[in-house]
Design an enzyme around this catalytic site. Structure first.
Site, short mmCIF file in Angstrom:
data_model
loop_
_atom_site.label_atom_id
_atom_site.label_comp_id
_atom_site.label_asym_id
_atom_site.label_seq_id
_atom_site.Cartn_x
_atom_site.Cartn_y
_atom_site.Cartn_z
N SER A 131 34.90 39.11 33.52
CA SER A 131 35.96 39.50 34.45
C SER A 131 35.49 39.55 35.89
O SER A 131 36.26 39.24 36.81
CB SER A 131 36.53 40.86 34.04
N HIS A 178 35.37 44.31 38.48
CA HIS A 178 36.50 43.56 39.00
C HIS A 178 36.53 43.59 40.53
O HIS A 178 36.72 42.55 41.18
CB HIS A 178 37.80 44.15 38.45
#
Length: 295
Positions: free
Chosen positions: A200, A246
């Site tokens: 991610s 993230h």
């Protein structure tokens, strides 16, 4: 005064056409980048080409330029502009199969971990113990079928167009720089015994670079912004998600992506890879600072 004005005028003058030096022009061939006047412009799919490149460079001595078209970021146009993305997806799937086959012992050996006692390994492990590879290896690990499914779909949707726009080397530099930045921020902020894994961080870097690229091309920004907002809602709305990875990946992707698509032509490679190097230096500094806190 007259001499100064003359020098200023010379500095601001446009280059002459490579075939007609007495004709000033602000247009350059999209392939070889030589200046061309209106009489020498040949319409191409993007911009204009000089007559030599339009003919494939025959008889001009400039065939190497015509044979090497460049991407927007200056990379070489490959026969398969999505090959690296396909390889990254294949590697992630292969590693996931290994996780399923070997079990937790494999995952716990390579997931992102600051410092903790690992029962399966019966010892203290983590980045603080010198296992710096844990900044990289989690980018290829996933915790469930849903986890890897969404990440690989995102990698294909975002990565394939970016690879085509940047070129393979620049795309890889962006991907790994973003992923490492995400791991470093996780190591700095998250609890040291909190493991994390997933691609991610790198994929959020692709989000950031895609937004920069779309802005550069004057595309409608609303779709990518909406998609990014939805992903950020999931990031902060669901438990057990390493939001630090993230955000770290997103910030690194925006910075690196901006350098990739806005670097001046004259020093393009230096600016692009220099920016990647600066981000990686920041990763090293963050890792050293956090390690000093934990040891």
């Amino acid at each position: 005064m007259d001499h100064a004005a003359s020098s200023s005028q010379d500095a601001m003058s446009l280059p002459g056409c490579y075939r007609h030096p007495d004709r000033e022009t602000g247009i350059r061939c999209t392939r070889c980048e030589r200046p061309i006047c209106p009489d020498c412009m040949v319409n191409a799919s993007v911009g204009f080409q000089c007559p030599d490149c339009a003919r494939g460079g025959s008889g001009t001595g400039h065939a190497p330029y015509a044979a090497r078209p460049r991407t927007l970021a200056g990379g070489t146009v490959a026969a398969d502009p999505r090959l690296v993305t396909k390889v990254l997806i294949a590697v992630n799937l292969a590693v996931f199969l290994v996780q399923l086959s070997v079990g937790d012992r494999f995952t716990e050996r390579f997931e992102m971990l600051g410092q903790a006692y690992v029962p399966v390994l019966r010892s203290v492990h983590g980045i603080a113990q010198g296992e710096w590879y844990r900044l990289l290896t989690p980018m290829f690990l996933h915790g469930s079928y849903i986890h890897i499914l969404f990440n690989m779909l995102s990698l294909w949707w975002l990565g394939a167009p970016l690879e085509a726009a940047l070129g393979r080397a620049r795309y890889l530099a962006l991907y790994f720089t973003s992923g490492l930045a995400g791991s470093a921020l996780t190591y700095l902020i998250a609890a040291p015994n909190q493991p994390s894994l997933g691609a991610s961080g790198a994929i959020f870097g692709l989000f950031g670079a895609t937004a920069v690229l779309m802005r550069r091309l004057n595309y409608d920004m609303r779709p990518i912004i909406a998609l990014l907002v939805i992903n950020l809602i999931f990031t902060f709305g669901w438990s057990n998600i390493a939001w630090q990875a993230h955000i770290g990946g997103l910030v690194a992707g925006v910075i690196t992506g901006y350098a990739m698509v806005h670097a001046p032509r004259r020093h393009r490679a230096l600016v692009q890879y220099g920016t990647c190097a600066v981000v990686l230096v920041a990763v090293v500094v963050i890792t050293l600072l956090r390690t000093a806190q934990l040891t």
